[in-house]
Motif scaffolding. Structure first.
Motif: not given
Length: 110
Positions: A50-58, A25-26, A60-67
């Motif tokens: 497996v390769k996953i291409l994903m984005t973040l909601t922004s 979850y975000d 500056n998303c606070p979980v950019a490092e951990t998600l």
């Protein structure tokens, strides 16, 4: 193994990966990252890498490092997965249009 069997295995593995992604979850939005539309693509090769291409909601998303790390670790935990790599992209940028109907309903956007 026939080519058809491999294809089925890859498709099955893809479904398992999606099920795992739906458990992540975000932290700012009570909807899983798959329904949010943060997962752009899941690639599985014949070696079950497996390769996953994903984005973040922004960006500056606070979980950019951990998600992305959480996504990699959870996908790697599947027995059939040999290795997993997450690539973050902001092209195209995430918008609410990428959310599933279920996610929009959950957040009262419908």
């Amino acid at each position: 193994m026939s080519e058809e069997t491999t294809t089925i295995d890859t498709a099955e593995l893809g479904e398992k990966i999606v099920r795992v992604l739906k458990t992540i979850y975000d932290p700012e939005i009570p909807v899983d990252i798959y329904e949010l539309g943060l997962i752009y693509d899941v690639f599985v090769n014949e070696d079950n890498d497996v390769k996953i291409l994903m984005t973040l909601t922004s960006p500056n998303c606070p979980v950019a490092e951990t998600l992305p790390v959480e996504v990699e670790e959870k996908v790697k935990s599947l027995d059939a997965v040999k290795d997993a790599e997450v690539e973050i992209t902001f092209d195209p940028p995430w918008t609410q249009d990428l959310m599933s109907e279920e996610a929009k309903l959950e957040l009262g956007l419908l």
